[in-house]
Motif scaffolding. Structure first.
Motif, PDB file in Angstrom:
ATOM      1  N   ASP A 258       0.843  -1.191   0.000  1.00 39.19           N
ATOM      2  CA  ASP A 258       0.000   0.000   0.000  1.00 39.19           C
ATOM      3  C   ASP A 258       0.883   1.248   0.000  1.00 39.19           C
ATOM      4  O   ASP A 258       1.029   1.927   1.003  1.00 39.19           O
ATOM      5  N   TYR A 259       1.477   1.514  -1.150  1.00 42.04           N
ATOM      6  CA  TYR A 259       2.429   2.621  -1.238  1.00 42.04           C
ATOM      7  C   TYR A 259       1.750   3.973  -1.050  1.00 42.04           C
ATOM      8  O   TYR A 259       2.365   4.913  -0.555  1.00 42.04           O
ATOM      9  N   ARG A 260       0.486   4.090  -1.407  1.00 39.61           N
ATOM     10  CA  ARG A 260      -0.201   5.389  -1.272  1.00 39.61           C
ATOM     11  C   ARG A 260      -0.302   5.810   0.187  1.00 39.61           C
ATOM     12  O   ARG A 260      -0.083   6.973   0.518  1.00 39.61           O
ATOM     13  N   ARG A 261      -0.626   4.867   1.056  1.00 36.56           N
ATOM     14  CA  ARG A 261      -0.741   5.174   2.488  1.00 36.56           C
ATOM     15  C   ARG A 261       0.615   5.604   3.048  1.00 36.56           C
ATOM     16  O   ARG A 261       0.722   6.596   3.768  1.00 36.56           O
TER      17      ARG A 261
ATOM     18  N   ARG B  12       3.177   6.732   1.304  1.00 32.16           N
ATOM     19  CA  ARG B  12       3.547   7.986   0.638  1.00 32.16           C
ATOM     20  C   ARG B  12       2.864   9.181   1.304  1.00 32.16           C
ATOM     21  O   ARG B  12       3.495  10.207   1.555  1.00 32.16           O
ATOM     22  N   GLU B  13       1.591   9.055   1.597  1.00 38.85           N
ATOM     23  CA  GLU B  13       0.857  10.156   2.233  1.00 38.85           C
ATOM     24  C   GLU B  13       1.430  10.482   3.609  1.00 38.85           C
ATOM     25  O   GLU B  13       1.527  11.642   3.989  1.00 38.85           O
TER      26      GLU B  13
ATOM     27  N   ALA C 125       4.771  12.316   2.953  1.00 38.25           N
ATOM     28  CA  ALA C 125       4.750  13.230   1.803  1.00 38.25           C
ATOM     29  C   ALA C 125       5.404  14.575   2.117  1.00 38.25           C
ATOM     30  O   ALA C 125       5.827  15.280   1.211  1.00 38.25           O
TER      31      ALA C 125
ATOM     32  N   THR D 124       4.853  10.666  -6.844  1.00 37.63           N
ATOM     33  CA  THR D 124       3.458  10.612  -7.290  1.00 37.63           C
ATOM     34  C   THR D 124       3.062   9.279  -7.912  1.00 37.63           C
ATOM     35  O   THR D 124       1.876   8.995  -8.038  1.00 37.63           O
ATOM     36  N   THR D 125       4.034   8.466  -8.310  1.00 37.76           N
ATOM     37  CA  THR D 125       3.705   7.193  -8.952  1.00 37.76           C
ATOM     38  C   THR D 125       4.244   6.028  -8.133  1.00 37.76           C
ATOM     39  O   THR D 125       5.130   6.195  -7.291  1.00 37.76           O
ATOM     40  N   LYS D 126       3.718   4.861  -8.415  1.00 37.58           N
ATOM     41  CA  LYS D 126       4.180   3.651  -7.734  1.00 37.58           C
ATOM     42  C   LYS D 126       5.662   3.413  -8.027  1.00 37.58           C
ATOM     43  O   LYS D 126       6.434   3.084  -7.134  1.00 37.58           O
TER      44      LYS D 126
ATOM     45  N   PHE E 187       7.743   5.786  -6.091  1.00 35.89           N
ATOM     46  CA  PHE E 187       7.728   5.371  -4.689  1.00 35.89           C
ATOM     47  C   PHE E 187       8.782   4.297  -4.434  1.00 35.89           C
ATOM     48  O   PHE E 187       9.560   4.390  -3.486  1.00 35.89           O
TER      49      PHE E 187
END
Length: 141
Positions: A58-61, A63-64, A67, A75-77, A80
């Protein structure tokens, strides 16, 4: 030299410590799924990390959460994983905790090398000044 002349032990922090014929060397090991990466340096601390680019992490979590610091601008997988493997490799080479590194701003460096092997991204970071950094030799088995 025989195989008994080579040993890998853990140091006080749990990091691998390589000894070749009673001479200590810096060492780093990383693994993900069926991929294992190891690196060593006789002169400088080294860190390696490997990640599966097809991971469901879950790279978005993550990353946020970071951040504002080390992952700022990611911004991209793919971006990341490039930044994440650098953070892991840097943590291993510097001895700093990963969470402390992620809380710091990202500072570009030339002391690293990336290689993609199949669907795995490998990052190698060496704590050396740029003039003395040599790209690691990659051995594919």
């Amino acid at each position: 030299m025989t195989e008994t002349d080579i040993s890998v032990k853990k140091d006080d922090n749990g990091a691998p410590q390589l000894s070749i014929a009673d001479t200590n060397a810096y060492c780093s090991i990383s693994h993900k799924n069926n991929c294992v990466v190891a690196g060593y340096s006789a002169a400088y601390p080294i860190g390696v990390d490997v990640e599966n680019l097809e991971s469901n992490k879950d790279y978005r979590r993550i990353r946020e959460h970071y951040a504002h610091a080390f992952l700022k601008g990611v911004t991209t997988k793919e971006a990341f994983f490039y930044r994440w493997t650098l953070a892991e490799a840097y943590a291993k080479a510097s001895g700093q905790p990963l969470l402390e590194i992620l809380a710091q701003p990202f500072e570009p460096t030339d002391n690293l090398h990336y290689i993609t092997i199949s669907n795995f991204l490998v990052c190698t970071y060496v704590e050396a000044n740029r003039d003395k950094f040599q790209r690691p030799k990659i051995i594919r088995l």
